[in-house]
Design a protein around this motif. Structure first.
Motif, PDB file in Angstrom:
ATOM      1  N   LYS A 163     -47.477 -35.173   0.886  1.00 58.13           N
ATOM      2  CA  LYS A 163     -48.919 -35.324   1.104  1.00 58.13           C
ATOM      3  C   LYS A 163     -49.373 -36.774   0.984  1.00 58.13           C
ATOM      4  CE  LYS A 163     -50.089 -34.403  -3.753  1.00 58.13           C
ATOM      5  NZ  LYS A 163     -50.885 -33.556  -4.670  1.00 58.13           N
ATOM      6  N   TRP A 164     -48.631 -37.577   0.166  1.00 58.01           N
ATOM      7  CA  TRP A 164     -49.034 -38.969  -0.002  1.00 58.01           C
ATOM      8  C   TRP A 164     -48.886 -39.768   1.289  1.00 58.01           C
ATOM      9  CZ3 TRP A 164     -51.867 -40.065  -3.975  1.00 58.01           C
ATOM     10  CH2 TRP A 164     -51.745 -39.300  -5.137  1.00 58.01           C
ATOM     11  N   GLY A 165     -47.932 -39.397   2.101  1.00 51.75           N
ATOM     12  CA  GLY A 165     -47.800 -40.062   3.398  1.00 51.75           C
ATOM     13  C   GLY A 165     -49.037 -39.870   4.245  1.00 51.75           C
ATOM     14  N   TYR A 166     -49.559 -38.631   4.265  1.00 49.83           N
ATOM     15  CA  TYR A 166     -50.774 -38.360   5.038  1.00 49.83           C
ATOM     16  C   TYR A 166     -51.985 -39.057   4.418  1.00 49.83           C
ATOM     17  CZ  TYR A 166     -47.952 -34.727   7.215  1.00 49.83           C
ATOM     18  OH  TYR A 166     -46.971 -34.064   7.892  1.00 49.83           O
ATOM     19  N   ILE A 167     -52.016 -39.137   3.091  1.00 55.33           N
ATOM     20  CA  ILE A 167     -53.144 -39.813   2.439  1.00 55.33           C
ATOM     21  C   ILE A 167     -53.168 -41.301   2.804  1.00 55.33           C
ATOM     22  CG2 ILE A 167     -54.069 -40.534   0.193  1.00 55.33           C
ATOM     23  CD1 ILE A 167     -53.111 -37.820  -0.897  1.00 55.33           C
ATOM     24  N   PHE A 168     -51.995 -41.942   2.836  1.00 64.58           N
ATOM     25  CA  PHE A 168     -51.929 -43.365   3.179  1.00 64.58           C
ATOM     26  C   PHE A 168     -52.254 -43.610   4.658  1.00 64.58           C
ATOM     27  CE2 PHE A 168     -48.918 -43.719  -0.559  1.00 64.58           C
ATOM     28  CZ  PHE A 168     -49.851 -44.365  -1.361  1.00 64.58           C
ATOM     29  N   LEU A 169     -52.113 -42.575   5.494  1.00 65.76           N
ATOM     30  CA  LEU A 169     -52.441 -42.722   6.927  1.00 65.76           C
ATOM     31  C   LEU A 169     -53.937 -42.588   7.196  1.00 65.76           C
ATOM     32  CD1 LEU A 169     -49.563 -40.708   8.635  1.00 65.76           C
ATOM     33  CD2 LEU A 169     -49.942 -43.167   8.764  1.00 65.76           C
ATOM     34  N   ILE A 170     -54.683 -42.055   6.234  1.00 62.84           N
ATOM     35  CA  ILE A 170     -56.123 -41.827   6.440  1.00 62.84           C
ATOM     36  C   ILE A 170     -56.874 -43.114   6.790  1.00 62.84           C
ATOM     37  CG2 ILE A 170     -58.268 -41.178   5.260  1.00 62.84           C
ATOM     38  CD1 ILE A 170     -56.689 -38.956   3.883  1.00 62.84           C
ATOM     39  N   PRO A 171     -56.673 -44.255   6.081  1.00 59.97           N
ATOM     40  CA  PRO A 171     -57.400 -45.479   6.446  1.00 59.97           C
ATOM     41  C   PRO A 171     -57.138 -45.927   7.881  1.00 59.97           C
ATOM     42  CG  PRO A 171     -56.437 -45.701   4.279  1.00 59.97           C
ATOM     43  CD  PRO A 171     -55.888 -44.440   4.840  1.00 59.97           C
ATOM     44  N   PHE A 172     -55.872 -45.809   8.324  1.00 52.93           N
ATOM     45  CA  PHE A 172     -55.559 -46.206   9.700  1.00 52.93           C
ATOM     46  C   PHE A 172     -56.315 -45.348  10.705  1.00 52.93           C
ATOM     47  CE2 PHE A 172     -53.049 -44.969  13.420  1.00 52.93           C
ATOM     48  CZ  PHE A 172     -53.052 -46.167  14.114  1.00 52.93           C
ATOM     49  N   PHE A 173     -56.241 -44.019  10.525  1.00 54.47           N
ATOM     50  CA  PHE A 173     -56.921 -43.134  11.473  1.00 54.47           C
ATOM     51  C   PHE A 173     -58.438 -43.301  11.416  1.00 54.47           C
ATOM     52  CE2 PHE A 173     -52.855 -40.781  11.409  1.00 54.47           C
ATOM     53  CZ  PHE A 173     -52.690 -40.629  12.775  1.00 54.47           C
ATOM     54  N   ALA A 174     -58.983 -43.584  10.226  1.00 53.08           N
ATOM     55  CA  ALA A 174     -60.429 -43.800  10.112  1.00 53.08           C
ATOM     56  C   ALA A 174     -60.852 -45.033  10.914  1.00 53.08           C
ATOM     57  CB  ALA A 174     -60.815 -43.958   8.651  1.00 53.08           C
ATOM     58  N   VAL A 175     -60.099 -46.127  10.753  1.00 56.64           N
ATOM     59  CA  VAL A 175     -60.411 -47.353  11.496  1.00 56.64           C
ATOM     60  C   VAL A 175     -60.210 -47.140  12.990  1.00 56.64           C
ATOM     61  CG1 VAL A 175     -59.706 -49.750  11.859  1.00 56.64           C
ATOM     62  CG2 VAL A 175     -59.903 -48.844   9.538  1.00 56.64           C
ATOM     63  N   TYR A 176     -59.127 -46.441  13.357  1.00 56.19           N
ATOM     64  CA  TYR A 176     -58.838 -46.199  14.774  1.00 56.19           C
ATOM     65  C   TYR A 176     -59.945 -45.360  15.425  1.00 56.19           C
ATOM     66  CZ  TYR A 176     -56.689 -44.194  18.914  1.00 56.19           C
ATOM     67  OH  TYR A 176     -56.445 -43.780  20.194  1.00 56.19           O
ATOM     68  N   ILE A 177     -60.387 -44.319  14.747  1.00 56.13           N
ATOM     69  CA  ILE A 177     -61.417 -43.442  15.313  1.00 56.13           C
ATOM     70  C   ILE A 177     -62.741 -44.191  15.480  1.00 56.13           C
ATOM     71  CG2 ILE A 177     -62.851 -41.414  14.815  1.00 56.13           C
ATOM     72  CD1 ILE A 177     -60.355 -40.170  13.510  1.00 56.13           C
ATOM     73  N   VAL A 178     -63.113 -44.977  14.459  1.00 59.82           N
ATOM     74  CA  VAL A 178     -64.417 -45.654  14.495  1.00 59.82           C
ATOM     75  C   VAL A 178     -64.429 -46.804  15.497  1.00 59.82           C
ATOM     76  CG1 VAL A 178     -66.052 -47.026  13.139  1.00 59.82           C
ATOM     77  CG2 VAL A 178     -64.999 -44.988  12.143  1.00 59.82           C
ATOM     78  N   PHE A 179     -63.355 -47.605  15.521  1.00 61.48           N
ATOM     79  CA  PHE A 179     -63.378 -48.834  16.309  1.00 61.48           C
ATOM     80  C   PHE A 179     -62.625 -48.736  17.640  1.00 61.48           C
ATOM     81  CE2 PHE A 179     -64.034 -50.290  11.933  1.00 61.48           C
ATOM     82  CZ  PHE A 179     -65.199 -51.032  12.102  1.00 61.48           C
ATOM     83  N   SER A 180     -61.869 -47.680  17.878  1.00 66.55           N
ATOM     84  CA  SER A 180     -61.121 -47.567  19.136  1.00 66.55           C
ATOM     85  C   SER A 180     -61.438 -46.281  19.889  1.00 66.55           C
ATOM     86  CB  SER A 180     -59.611 -47.644  18.869  1.00 66.55           C
ATOM     87  OG  SER A 180     -59.259 -48.912  18.384  1.00 66.55           O
ATOM     88  N   LEU A 181     -61.282 -45.136  19.226  1.00 68.75           N
ATOM     89  CA  LEU A 181     -61.433 -43.869  19.925  1.00 68.75           C
ATOM     90  C   LEU A 181     -62.879 -43.615  20.350  1.00 68.75           C
ATOM     91  CD1 LEU A 181     -59.991 -41.364  20.926  1.00 68.75           C
ATOM     92  CD2 LEU A 181     -60.425 -40.290  18.706  1.00 68.75           C
ATOM     93  N   ILE A 182     -63.822 -43.801  19.435  1.00 68.91           N
ATOM     94  CA  ILE A 182     -65.235 -43.568  19.772  1.00 68.91           C
ATOM     95  C   ILE A 182     -65.716 -44.529  20.861  1.00 68.91           C
ATOM     96  CG2 ILE A 182     -67.591 -43.672  18.863  1.00 68.91           C
ATOM     97  CD1 ILE A 182     -66.528 -42.531  16.241  1.00 68.91           C
ATOM     98  N   PRO A 183     -65.431 -45.849  20.802  1.00 71.53           N
ATOM     99  CA  PRO A 183     -65.809 -46.727  21.915  1.00 71.53           C
ATOM    100  C   PRO A 183     -65.163 -46.336  23.240  1.00 71.53           C
ATOM    101  CG  PRO A 183     -65.342 -48.032  19.980  1.00 71.53           C
ATOM    102  CD  PRO A 183     -64.927 -46.636  19.653  1.00 71.53           C
ATOM    103  N   LEU A 184     -63.894 -45.862  23.182  1.00 67.27           N
ATOM    104  CA  LEU A 184     -63.216 -45.446  24.411  1.00 67.27           C
ATOM    105  C   LEU A 184     -63.916 -44.248  25.040  1.00 67.27           C
ATOM    106  CD1 LEU A 184     -60.756 -45.782  26.290  1.00 67.27           C
ATOM    107  CD2 LEU A 184     -59.513 -44.226  24.782  1.00 67.27           C
ATOM    108  N   ILE A 185     -64.251 -43.257  24.225  1.00 69.65           N
ATOM    109  CA  ILE A 185     -64.969 -42.079  24.732  1.00 69.65           C
ATOM    110  C   ILE A 185     -66.352 -42.475  25.247  1.00 69.65           C
ATOM    111  CG2 ILE A 185     -65.956 -39.855  24.068  1.00 69.65           C
ATOM    112  CD1 ILE A 185     -63.652 -39.585  22.040  1.00 69.65           C
ATOM    113  N   SER A 186     -67.013 -43.372  24.527  1.00 75.53           N
ATOM    114  CA  SER A 186     -68.336 -43.845  24.950  1.00 75.53           C
ATOM    115  C   SER A 186     -68.263 -44.559  26.288  1.00 75.53           C
ATOM    116  CB  SER A 186     -68.909 -44.773  23.877  1.00 75.53           C
ATOM    117  OG  SER A 186     -70.153 -45.298  24.280  1.00 75.53           O
ATOM    118  N   THR A 187     -67.187 -45.310  26.509  1.00 73.49           N
ATOM    119  CA  THR A 187     -67.024 -46.020  27.791  1.00 73.49           C
ATOM    120  C   THR A 187     -66.881 -45.026  28.934  1.00 73.49           C
ATOM    121  OG1 THR A 187     -65.975 -47.891  26.676  1.00 73.49           O
ATOM    122  CG2 THR A 187     -65.594 -47.665  29.032  1.00 73.49           C
ATOM    123  N   PHE A 188     -66.039 -43.994  28.745  1.00 68.54           N
ATOM    124  CA  PHE A 188     -65.892 -42.961  29.767  1.00 68.54           C
ATOM    125  C   PHE A 188     -67.230 -42.257  30.017  1.00 68.54           C
ATOM    126  CE2 PHE A 188     -61.335 -43.319  28.991  1.00 68.54           C
ATOM    127  CZ  PHE A 188     -60.815 -43.080  30.246  1.00 68.54           C
TER     128      PHE A 188
END
Length: 316
Positions: A11-36
């Motif tokens: 479970k600690w592996g998934y916990i350490f991945l949370i910051p990456f996915f949070a940053v990716y969703i806010v700064f990459s995924l949401i802008p990408l969807i907004s662009t489409f």
């Protein structure tokens, strides 16, 4: 008997991945969807009046596709990228081979590695302003030409001059980084392979083409893919060097400069459609490069099996 307790750390592996996915969703995924999303709407400003957002479907895509300027700017981008990338990859391969060849016994290699990497640390805007001052009509280069009895060459007013300066800056900024990556790839090859090739009488040229190049193919693919993406996103150097005009006569205007002009007018629909086109073109080119550089049959077993199967079919 008491059962032994097993501690699971998965479970600690998934916990350490949370910051990456949070940053990716806010700064990459949401802008990408907004662009489409914005690419399907008419949304711009005329003076102080806001037009839209109004759903127009694929009209923005059609307007971009059938606009002659889009193909012109794509051609400009690819020409300037190739002018900078071809010498970059050739010189980087040459330097990587020299610096990693122990037989040459080169001295001060650490110093030269530092020097060739230093331009990569300079901001593109500062680099562009430096070149703008050096190659200006009254700059040091033209003063030197005049002192030799040659006429003033207006670098930024000539197509070859403007494109050449942009390609030269991109080459100087990135060939050091490419050299370091290729050196790391070459140094990852086992020395036993090179020693065996020497025993077999393999010279330097054959060793480079038949051993070094095939074994560093994954790094070459990475270099090509990242260079293509960077080339299509070429913006800061031509934007500053030509004051955002793409002079002379828009021959140094890139696709991202064209995209920036839509963003300036707050035409988010057209800017979104152009961004999607860039995303698709980048994906297609990267897939082509990956297919060309990815060797799915390194030992030749698949090719031999196909040849054997053909021979059996002929016998039948």
């Amino acid at each position: 008997k008491k059962k032994k307790k097993f501690v699971s750390y998965a479970k600690w592996g998934y916990i350490f991945l949370i910051p990456f996915f949070a940053v990716y969703i806010v700064f990459s995924l949401i802008p990408l969807i907004s662009t489409f999303y914005n690419s399907f709407f008419e949304n711009y400003m005329v003076g102080l009046m806001q037009v839209g957002p109004k759903f127009v479907g694929f009209d923005n895509y059609k307007a971009i596709l059938f606009n002659g300027d889009t193909l012109l700017y794509l051609k400009n981008t690819m020409i300037m990228w190739l002018m900078g990338f071809i010498p970059q990859i050739l010189i980087s391969l040459l330097l990587a081979s020299w610096f990693t060849d122990l037989r040459l016994r080169l001295k001060c290699t650490g110093f030269f590695k530092t020097i060739i990497y230093m331009p990569n640390l300079i901001m593109a805007s500062a680099f562009a302003m430096l070149f703008y001052a050096i190659f200006a009509d009254q700059g040091p280069i033209n003063n030197m030409l005049n002192s030799m009895g040659l006429p003033t060459y207006r670098f930024l007013a000539e197509v070859a001059g403007a494109r050449g300066l942009i390609a030269l800056m991109n080459f100087l900024m990135w060939f050091g980084n490419t050299t370091i990556m290729l050196m790391a790839a070459v140094m990852g090859i086992s020395m036993d392979i090179f020693e065996a090739s020497e025993l077999d009488g393999c010279n330097s040229i054959k060793r480079f083409f038949y051993i070094t190049l095939p074994l560093i193919r994954p790094i070459l693919a990475y270099t090509l893919i990242t260079s293509i993406i960077g080339g299509l996103q070429m913006f800061d150097v031509p934007q500053i060097l030509t004051n955002g005009q793409g002079n002379p006569d828009r021959t140094s205007m890139t696709l991202i400069m064209f995209l920036n002009s839509h963003l300036k007018s707050k035409n988010y629909g057209m800017a979104g459609a152009l961004s999607v086109y860039l995303f698709i073109v980048s994906g297609i080119l990267c897939m082509i490069v990956y297919k060309m550089t990815n060797d799915t049959d390194p030992d030749g077993s698949k090719k031999a099996a196909k040849k054997k199967a053909k021979e059996e079919r002929r016998r039948r």
